[in-house]
Design a protein around this motif. Sequence first.
Motif, PDB file in Angstrom:
ATOM      1  N   HIS A 298       0.839  -1.202   0.000  1.00 19.24           N
ATOM      2  CA  HIS A 298       0.000   0.000   0.000  1.00 19.24           C
ATOM      3  C   HIS A 298       0.876   1.255   0.000  1.00 19.24           C
ATOM      4  O   HIS A 298       0.638   2.186  -0.771  1.00 19.24           O
ATOM      5  CB  HIS A 298      -0.932  -0.016   1.228  1.00 19.24           C
TER       6      HIS A 298
ATOM      7  N   PHE B 177      -5.286   4.116  -7.881  1.00 20.01           N
ATOM      8  CA  PHE B 177      -4.625   3.570  -6.694  1.00 20.01           C
ATOM      9  C   PHE B 177      -5.425   2.387  -6.169  1.00 20.01           C
ATOM     10  O   PHE B 177      -4.899   1.298  -5.937  1.00 20.01           O
ATOM     11  CB  PHE B 177      -4.520   4.678  -5.635  1.00 20.01           C
TER      12      PHE B 177
ATOM     13  N   HIS C 103       1.766   4.499  -2.889  1.00 15.08           N
ATOM     14  CA  HIS C 103       1.818   5.956  -2.720  1.00 15.08           C
ATOM     15  C   HIS C 103       3.003   6.558  -3.472  1.00 15.08           C
ATOM     16  O   HIS C 103       2.976   7.726  -3.839  1.00 15.08           O
ATOM     17  CB  HIS C 103       1.889   6.338  -1.236  1.00 15.08           C
TER      18      HIS C 103
ATOM     19  N   HIS D  30      -5.925   8.562  -2.243  1.00 17.81           N
ATOM     20  CA  HIS D  30      -6.136   7.237  -2.808  1.00 17.81           C
ATOM     21  C   HIS D  30      -7.060   7.380  -4.021  1.00 17.81           C
ATOM     22  O   HIS D  30      -8.271   7.331  -3.884  1.00 17.81           O
ATOM     23  CB  HIS D  30      -6.768   6.293  -1.777  1.00 17.81           C
TER      24      HIS D  30
HETATM   25 ZN   LIG Z   1      -2.693   5.201   1.949  1.00 17.25          ZN
END
Ligand SMILES: [Zn+2]
Length: 241
Positions: free
Chosen positions: A196, A219, A200, A215
């Motif tokens: 995760h 994403f 980013h 997000h």
């Molecule tokens: Zn995040």
Amino acid sequence: MNRPEQLALPLGPPDLAELFRRVFTRLRVKSPVVSIGARFHPFAGLRSTITLRNGAVKARVSDLLMEASPVVLEALAEILLARIFHRRPSREARECYLAYTFRPAMRVRIDAARRERGSKRLLPPRGRHHDLGEIFRAVNARQFHGQIPVCLLGWSPRTSRRILGHYDSGHGTIIISRQLDSPSVPRYVVEYVVFHEMLHIQFPVERHGHRRVVHSREFREAERKFPKYELACRQIKHLCA
Ligand SMILES: [Zn+2]
């Protein structure tokens, strides 16, 4: 005629407390407030805080905003005051503040402040039970074709239940909550949190109008490509509970 009050003198930083009081009056809050204090504070990054205790409001505003115009500071004051009095700040205030903080020059200053002032205290990536360096390399190879540049990695000095992972773009650092360095946490859960945070790096924060999109849809779509996505999400909910 010289009328001093009309001279355009280069002004120092504005009287923040006075500015907050002005905005407070404008908001017509019913709650009893005995005092309002506000000052600039050298936070690591663009952060401002506000508290309300026993009728005393205390605000600390990032000193990166010292050169911001009173309009921008009033917008921030409105956002902060709205937070403690459970209101919704106006759209104008939010847009005004975000427009200012999204200016490229501002982002450069924010990142520099984070680098210079941010706590770089991190525990080494090789934990007691999980090795973040090894996990990063494995996830990078499997999910990203090895395309994510190597960044600093480490366990957080404190255990956090709420924040399991964080990517700090100022330091180029991925920080994983030490809570996950436990034999009761399966490796794929740590992998998922690292994954995760790596997303980013791949999908930096976007700005859509007055919103910061952390997000994005892309994403979230990429996130679902994780092999044990649903299982990992369930585990994380369980850990945060
Ligand atoms: Zn995040």
